[in-house]
Design an enzyme around this catalytic site. Structure first.
Site, mmCIF file in Angstrom:
data_model
loop_
_atom_site.group_PDB
_atom_site.id
_atom_site.type_symbol
_atom_site.label_atom_id
_atom_site.label_comp_id
_atom_site.label_asym_id
_atom_site.label_seq_id
_atom_site.Cartn_x
_atom_site.Cartn_y
_atom_site.Cartn_z
ATOM 1 N N HIS A 4 0.788 -1.232 -0.086
ATOM 2 C CA HIS A 4 0.017 -0.150 -0.240
ATOM 3 C C HIS A 4 0.864 1.209 0.063
ATOM 4 C CE1 HIS A 4 0.570 0.903 4.294
ATOM 5 N NE2 HIS A 4 0.486 -0.441 4.544
ATOM 6 N N CYS A 27 2.675 -4.854 6.845
ATOM 7 C CA CYS A 27 2.401 -4.376 5.484
ATOM 8 C C CYS A 27 3.626 -3.885 4.658
ATOM 9 C CB CYS A 27 1.335 -3.585 5.376
ATOM 10 S SG CYS A 27 -0.292 -4.469 5.885
#
Length: 195
Positions: A155, A171
């Site tokens: 992301h 992440c």
């Protein structure tokens, strides 16, 4: 006017836009976002085409967590290399996955594990809508294994200074400019290898 003056003015105007909820759109970022900079601050982590000697076929995404790089494998022994931020020690995803879903300006909600590790995140338990203040940034590629969401993502970030560091809850972060570029190239079903 010089570029710095325009940028400063844009940031001030952008900040004002963020403070006025009636001036935002539900279809994307608030008006002021386009004035913000999203740099690859450290030249080592700037997006570039590089030689690639791995065995993965073109179209595969390979994340080298130790060196803080993501590779989008191209044909003829090349890859586009992006600088990334990775998970703190013990929080990183490792292994193979596929992109099971994609979202532009995604909303974000901390997992229960994240709130346990960092109780200050409880204030966001109901989630944060998409936009430039959202930790997932401009886009997210959701990693799945066997049809199930792993809760790990590739992301964007509203903290571009974090690129090249181990700072996330697991992440893989790219600058917003880089996740937008990768988002356009990667399809649902793309194989992702995280080493």
């Amino acid at each position: 006017m010089d570029k710095q003056h325009i940028t400063r003015r844009g940031l001030v105007l952008g900040s004002l836009a963020l403070m006025l909820p009636g001036c935002t759109s539900g279809d994307g970022p608030p008006l002021g976002y386009r004035f913000a900079r999203d740099p690859d601050a450290d030249p080592r982590y700037r997006r570039r085409e590089v030689a690639y000697t791995g065995s993965e076929p073109p179209g595969t995404i390979v994340v080298d967590t130790a060196n803080r790089y993501l590779y989008f494998v191209e044909a003829e022994g090349l890859a586009t290399r992006y600088g990334v931020a990775v998970g703190e020690a013990g929080l990183s995803f490792k292994g193979e996955a596929t992109i099971g879903r994609k979202a532009e300006w995604p909303s974000w909600k901390p997992t229960n594990d994240m709130i346990q590790r960092k109780p200050r995140l409880a204030q966001y338990a109901d989630g944060i809508p998409g936009g430039p203040l959202n930790p997932l940034g401009a886009a997210a590629l959701y990693l799945y294994q066997n049809g199930q969401d792993t809760l790990f993502r590739l992301h964007g970030t509203n903290a571009p200074w974090s690129i090249g560091r181990a700072v996330s809850n697991g992440c893989i972060r790219l600058t917003n400019a880089n996740i937008i570029e990768l988002y356009a190239r990667a399809r649902v079903g793309t194989r992702v290898v995280v080493i």
